[in-house]
Design a protein around this motif. Structure first.
Motif, PDB file in Angstrom:
ATOM      1  N   GLN A   9       0.811  -1.200   0.000  1.00  0.00           N
ATOM      2  CA  GLN A   9       0.000   0.000   0.000  1.00  0.00           C
ATOM      3  C   GLN A   9       0.849   1.255   0.000  1.00  0.00           C
ATOM      4  O   GLN A   9       0.478   2.267  -0.582  1.00  0.00           O
ATOM      5  N   GLU A  10       2.016   1.212   0.623  1.00  0.00           N
ATOM      6  CA  GLU A  10       2.800   2.429   0.808  1.00  0.00           C
ATOM      7  C   GLU A  10       3.562   2.841  -0.435  1.00  0.00           C
ATOM      8  O   GLU A  10       3.743   4.013  -0.705  1.00  0.00           O
ATOM      9  N   ILE A  11       4.024   1.891  -1.226  1.00  0.00           N
ATOM     10  CA  ILE A  11       4.919   2.255  -2.314  1.00  0.00           C
ATOM     11  C   ILE A  11       4.238   2.245  -3.668  1.00  0.00           C
ATOM     12  O   ILE A  11       4.882   2.220  -4.698  1.00  0.00           O
ATOM     13  N   ALA A  12       2.897   2.330  -3.686  1.00  0.00           N
ATOM     14  CA  ALA A  12       2.131   2.545  -4.910  1.00  0.00           C
ATOM     15  C   ALA A  12       2.455   1.493  -5.978  1.00  0.00           C
ATOM     16  O   ALA A  12       2.710   1.795  -7.128  1.00  0.00           O
ATOM     17  N   ASP A  13       2.416   0.237  -5.538  1.00  0.00           N
ATOM     18  CA  ASP A  13       2.516  -0.868  -6.476  1.00  0.00           C
ATOM     19  C   ASP A  13       3.799  -0.831  -7.311  1.00  0.00           C
ATOM     20  O   ASP A  13       3.783  -1.028  -8.519  1.00  0.00           O
ATOM     21  N   GLU A  14       4.905  -0.599  -6.671  1.00  0.00           N
ATOM     22  CA  GLU A  14       6.189  -0.636  -7.370  1.00  0.00           C
ATOM     23  C   GLU A  14       6.835  -1.982  -7.109  1.00  0.00           C
ATOM     24  O   GLU A  14       7.314  -2.257  -6.017  1.00  0.00           O
ATOM     25  N   CYS A  15       6.876  -2.825  -8.143  1.00  0.00           N
ATOM     26  CA  CYS A  15       7.404  -4.180  -7.969  1.00  0.00           C
ATOM     27  C   CYS A  15       8.911  -4.180  -7.739  1.00  0.00           C
ATOM     28  O   CYS A  15       9.449  -5.132  -7.170  1.00  0.00           O
ATOM     29  N   ASP A  16       9.586  -3.126  -8.155  1.00  0.00           N
ATOM     30  CA  ASP A  16      11.039  -3.076  -7.996  1.00  0.00           C
ATOM     31  C   ASP A  16      11.470  -3.095  -6.529  1.00  0.00           C
ATOM     32  O   ASP A  16      12.621  -3.418  -6.222  1.00  0.00           O
ATOM     33  N   GLN A  17      10.538  -2.767  -5.627  1.00  0.00           N
ATOM     34  CA  GLN A  17      10.890  -2.706  -4.212  1.00  0.00           C
ATOM     35  C   GLN A  17      10.919  -4.066  -3.524  1.00  0.00           C
ATOM     36  O   GLN A  17      11.211  -4.153  -2.336  1.00  0.00           O
ATOM     37  N   VAL A  18      10.636  -5.144  -4.262  1.00  0.00           N
ATOM     38  CA  VAL A  18      10.545  -6.455  -3.630  1.00  0.00           C
ATOM     39  C   VAL A  18      11.885  -6.891  -3.058  1.00  0.00           C
ATOM     40  O   VAL A  18      11.941  -7.597  -2.037  1.00  0.00           O
ATOM     41  N   MET A  19      12.997  -6.449  -3.647  1.00  0.00           N
ATOM     42  CA  MET A  19      14.307  -6.868  -3.160  1.00  0.00           C
ATOM     43  C   MET A  19      14.664  -6.195  -1.845  1.00  0.00           C
ATOM     44  O   MET A  19      15.632  -6.601  -1.182  1.00  0.00           O
ATOM     45  N   ASN A  20      13.904  -5.165  -1.429  1.00  0.00           N
ATOM     46  CA  ASN A  20      14.149  -4.514  -0.143  1.00  0.00           C
ATOM     47  C   ASN A  20      13.506  -5.264   1.013  1.00  0.00           C
ATOM     48  O   ASN A  20      13.726  -4.914   2.174  1.00  0.00           O
ATOM     49  N   LEU A  21      12.685  -6.279   0.698  1.00  0.00           N
ATOM     50  CA  LEU A  21      11.999  -7.042   1.737  1.00  0.00           C
ATOM     51  C   LEU A  21      12.831  -8.245   2.165  1.00  0.00           C
ATOM     52  O   LEU A  21      13.786  -8.631   1.482  1.00  0.00           O
ATOM     53  N   SER A  22      12.411  -8.842   3.247  1.00  0.00           N
ATOM     54  CA  SER A  22      13.051 -10.088   3.668  1.00  0.00           C
ATOM     55  C   SER A  22      12.624 -11.213   2.736  1.00  0.00           C
ATOM     56  O   SER A  22      11.598 -11.123   2.046  1.00  0.00           O
ATOM     57  N   ILE A  23      13.386 -12.284   2.730  1.00  0.00           N
ATOM     58  CA  ILE A  23      13.113 -13.396   1.818  1.00  0.00           C
ATOM     59  C   ILE A  23      11.731 -13.985   2.078  1.00  0.00           C
ATOM     60  O   ILE A  23      11.013 -14.359   1.132  1.00  0.00           O
ATOM     61  N   ALA A  24      11.308 -14.026   3.323  1.00  0.00           N
ATOM     62  CA  ALA A  24      10.022 -14.635   3.663  1.00  0.00           C
ATOM     63  C   ALA A  24       8.836 -13.831   3.150  1.00  0.00           C
ATOM     64  O   ALA A  24       7.756 -14.380   2.925  1.00  0.00           O
ATOM     65  N   ASP A  25       9.002 -12.509   2.990  1.00  0.00           N
ATOM     66  CA  ASP A  25       7.880 -11.656   2.585  1.00  0.00           C
ATOM     67  C   ASP A  25       7.820 -11.403   1.079  1.00  0.00           C
ATOM     68  O   ASP A  25       6.873 -10.767   0.598  1.00  0.00           O
ATOM     69  N   ARG A  26       8.790 -11.855   0.326  1.00  0.00           N
ATOM     70  CA  ARG A  26       8.842 -11.496  -1.101  1.00  0.00           C
ATOM     71  C   ARG A  26       7.728 -12.148  -1.905  1.00  0.00           C
ATOM     72  O   ARG A  26       7.135 -11.524  -2.788  1.00  0.00           O
ATOM     73  N   CYS A  27       7.407 -13.409  -1.626  1.00  0.00           N
ATOM     74  CA  CYS A  27       6.374 -14.102  -2.391  1.00  0.00           C
ATOM     75  C   CYS A  27       5.018 -13.430  -2.186  1.00  0.00           C
ATOM     76  O   CYS A  27       4.278 -13.203  -3.153  1.00  0.00           O
ATOM     77  N   ALA A  28       4.683 -13.100  -0.939  1.00  0.00           N
ATOM     78  CA  ALA A  28       3.402 -12.437  -0.664  1.00  0.00           C
ATOM     79  C   ALA A  28       3.340 -11.075  -1.340  1.00  0.00           C
ATOM     80  O   ALA A  28       2.292 -10.667  -1.861  1.00  0.00           O
ATOM     81  N   PHE A  29       4.454 -10.363  -1.373  1.00  0.00           N
ATOM     82  CA  PHE A  29       4.489  -9.060  -2.026  1.00  0.00           C
ATOM     83  C   PHE A  29       4.231  -9.191  -3.526  1.00  0.00           C
ATOM     84  O   PHE A  29       3.457  -8.429  -4.117  1.00  0.00           O
ATOM     85  N   VAL A  30       4.878 -10.176  -4.154  1.00  0.00           N
ATOM     86  CA  VAL A  30       4.697 -10.378  -5.596  1.00  0.00           C
ATOM     87  C   VAL A  30       3.260 -10.758  -5.922  1.00  0.00           C
ATOM     88  O   VAL A  30       2.679 -10.286  -6.907  1.00  0.00           O
ATOM     89  N   GLU A  31       2.650 -11.591  -5.075  1.00  0.00           N
ATOM     90  CA  GLU A  31       1.280 -12.034  -5.341  1.00  0.00           C
ATOM     91  C   GLU A  31       0.257 -10.929  -5.099  1.00  0.00           C
ATOM     92  O   GLU A  31      -0.804 -10.905  -5.745  1.00  0.00           O
ATOM     93  N   ASN A  32       0.552  -9.982  -4.193  1.00  0.00           N
ATOM     94  CA  ASN A  32      -0.418  -8.939  -3.852  1.00  0.00           C
ATOM     95  C   ASN A  32      -0.194  -7.627  -4.581  1.00  0.00           C
ATOM     96  O   ASN A  32      -0.997  -6.702  -4.431  1.00  0.00           O
ATOM     97  N   THR A  33       0.872  -7.515  -5.341  1.00  0.00           N
ATOM     98  CA  THR A  33       1.193  -6.261  -6.024  1.00  0.00           C
ATOM     99  C   THR A  33       0.792  -6.343  -7.490  1.00  0.00           C
ATOM    100  O   THR A  33       1.317  -7.182  -8.233  1.00  0.00           O
ATOM    101  N   PRO A  34      -0.149  -5.496  -7.934  1.00  0.00           N
ATOM    102  CA  PRO A  34      -0.561  -5.536  -9.351  1.00  0.00           C
ATOM    103  C   PRO A  34       0.584  -5.284 -10.316  1.00  0.00           C
ATOM    104  O   PRO A  34       0.594  -5.805 -11.430  1.00  0.00           O
ATOM    105  N   ASP A  35       1.563  -4.492  -9.894  1.00  0.00           N
ATOM    106  CA  ASP A  35       2.696  -4.182 -10.768  1.00  0.00           C
ATOM    107  C   ASP A  35       3.522  -5.417 -11.084  1.00  0.00           C
ATOM    108  O   ASP A  35       4.263  -5.445 -12.064  1.00  0.00           O
ATOM    109  N   CYS A  36       3.408  -6.461 -10.250  1.00  0.00           N
ATOM    110  CA  CYS A  36       4.187  -7.681 -10.460  1.00  0.00           C
ATOM    111  C   CYS A  36       3.453  -8.716 -11.303  1.00  0.00           C
ATOM    112  O   CYS A  36       4.018  -9.765 -11.617  1.00  0.00           O
TER     113      CYS A  36
END
Length: 549
Positions: A9-36
């Motif tokens: 919600q905070e980064i306005a659907d920017e998929c490039d930010q996934v590498m800033n997350l921990s390994i455990a949270d990356r899959c959920a981020f990719v699945e919930n981000t429309p940009d991905c």
């Protein structure tokens, strides 16, 4: 709420930010981000990298993706050179177009098909538009420096002055126009149509200049014939009257040597098997080991394409009529179009919710194939054989577009995983992949004694790619969504790329006339050094070593 949902919600659907997350949270981020979620493409490579494969296999994932990218580029090159271009040539012959018109329309489309379709695929999503800009600018500077410089090194020559200046001026206008649009950040419907209109003006300029030159040439020839004391009229000013590299007659003479003395008729099954064999035994014996290895790698792709795409060759006596294979094409070609068009969204489409579209296409193809097979012979092509060129053109265009979409999706994933911008991926991997074939082709043409043709192909192709890639790509996107598209430059690198391309064109525009239009080895070395210097600056900018204070 998990950390991945909060960041989504905070980064306005920017998929490039996934590498800033921990390994455990990356899959959920990719699945919930429309940009991905990449709608174009058969595979969601981001989901593959972050959800399906374990994180400790990321180097293996990148290696496999690079190998897959290599095969996609090989597929693009094969589909364009072996199937798309020959069918376009057959269509232009059937329409009785002149060499000038065919060269700047059908031939340009055939040579630039991978670049144009890649740009169209990249413009279909805002977050991959940088790939298109980087690829078009990157291919432009690669062709005008590396390819042109290599041609000058291989075969120093005097370039035709007026066509050279014409092509450089048109390309500078296209680059400057794109620079202004990037500076403003948006492109409208009128500007997209303006790109296409500018290419129409370029085509008309080529045709009119060729007509004027040929008229002057015929007038001077007539004057020479009436006055034998005048010197022969020879001009190096026009390169529109280009000699055509055609080995059709040579090939026919060579094959006639091996033609059996007694009439021999192949059976239908033998014709089918022979048509699906892409390896020429005589050429195989003459080629090097590296060529043979690469041919073995390409053979499965060539066989698949031969099964799907008909080829019409006007230079052959039978126009490449292969009755069993062409009848099979009536089944496979429409079916492939349905299953691959727009990444297969029509593959599961049901007519009125009940009857599959692919099954209807299959039944219609079988019906047409049966009619053609029963009403034709193996020896003589039917009167409507030219329509197979149109079918081959459509199928190869669909397959090239599909492969281009896969390339864009794959490069977007690599950019996210490696934390690289779309622009740098476009100006390197995408530009190199789409241009390397043209590079070797132009160098080969120069070695055969036609350096002017090679340098003409350098500029003519990139003008088409720039104007059609941006114009048609943005126009299709506007028809599907909005009346205006935002083009946001990815930082300083985009301006370095555009400025370097503009600078290289200005230097050529000034330097070549000062050298009396002679392109020597010193000029070739200068162009290669210029590209190397540009590439170093671009990579230093990408990794933050060069930045605006």
């Amino acid at each position: 709420m998990t950390l991945a949902e909060m960041l989504t919600q905070e980064i306005a659907d920017e998929c490039d930010q996934v590498m800033n997350l921990s390994i455990a949270d990356r899959c959920a981020f990719v699945e919930n981000t429309p940009d991905c979620s990449m709608e174009d493409g058969f595979f969601n490579y981001l989901h593959l990298a972050f959800c399906l494969l374990p994180p400790n296999l990321t180097p293996l994932t990148i290696t496999l993706c690079v190998i897959w990218l290599f095969f996609l580029f090989v597929f693009l090159g094969l589909a364009a050179s072996k199937f798309f271009c020959p069918n376009l040539s057959a269509i232009s012959t059937s329409l009785r177009l002149t060499h000038n018109v065919a060269g700047v329309t059908f031939l340009a489309l055939g040579n630039g098909a991978p670049d144009v379709f890649s740009a169209m695929a990249a413009f279909s999503h805002p977050h991959t538009a940088g790939l298109a800009i980087g690829a078009l600018f990157g291919a432009g500077i690669f062709v005008t420096t590396v390819v042109a410089g290599s041609v000058a090194l291989v075969k120093p020559f005097t370039v035709a002055s007026r066509p050279f200046l014409r092509d450089v001026i048109f390309y500078m206008v296209a680059v400057f126009w794109t620079f202004l649009i990037l500076f403003r950040g948006t492109i409208s419907l009128g500007e997209s149509l303006g790109y296409l209109s500018l290419y129409v003006v370029y085509v008309l300029t080529v045709i009119i200049s060729a007509f004027i030159y040929n008229r002057q040439k015929h007038s001077a020839t007539a004057a020479v014939q009436s006055s034998p004391h005048l010197p022969d009229f020879q001009s190096s000013e026009s390169e529109d009257d280009i000699p055509v590299l055609s080995n059709g007659s040579i090939q026919q003479e060579y094959e006639s040597e091996y033609r059996p003395l007694l009439p021999y008729s192949e059976s239908t099954s033998q014709i089918l098997l022979h048509s699906l064999n892409p390896v020429d035994s005589r050429k195989w014996r003459r080629k090097s080991h590296s060529w043979r290895i690469f041919k073995v790698l390409k053979t499965p792709l060539e066989v698949l394409l031969l099964l799907c795409i008909p080829i019409v060759d006007p230079d052959q006596e039978d126009r490449n009529w292969r009755r069993p294979l062409n009848c099979l094409h009536l089944v496979t070609a429409p079916l492939v179009c349905v299953l691959t068009f727009r990444s297969g969204i029509y593959g599961t489409y049901l007519i009125q919710g009940e009857f599959p579209l692919w099954l209807l296409t299959l039944l219609l193809g079988l019906f047409l194939a049966a009619i053609v097979f029963c009403t034709t012979s193996n020896e003589c092509p039917p009167k409507y054989h030219s329509l197979f060129a149109l079918l081959g053109f459509v199928v190869s265009a669909v397959l090239i577009s599909t492969a281009a979409s896969e390339v864009v999706s794959l490069l977007h994933m690599l950019g996210v995983v490696l934390s690289l911008s779309n622009t740098v991926l476009g100006l390197t991997l995408l530009a190199w992949g789409n241009s390397i074939g043209d590079c070797f082709a132009d160098i080969t043409v120069a070695r055969q004694g036609y350096p002017r043709m090679a340098i003409s192909a350098c500029f003519g192709g990139i003008i088409f790619n720039m104007l059609f890639g941006i114009g048609l790509g943005c126009l299709i996107q506007m028809l599907n969504s909005e009346s205006e598209i935002k083009l946001e430059p990815e930082g300083l690198l985009t301006w370095i790329l555009a400025g370097s391309l503009g600078l290289s064109l200005v230097l050529s525009f000034v330097t070549v006339p000062l050298c009396r239009f002679h392109l020597g080895r010193i000029y070739g070395i200068f162009l290669l050094v210029f590209y190397g210097f540009f590439l170093v600056i671009a990579l230093l900018t990408e990794f933050g070593k060069i930045h605006i204070v």
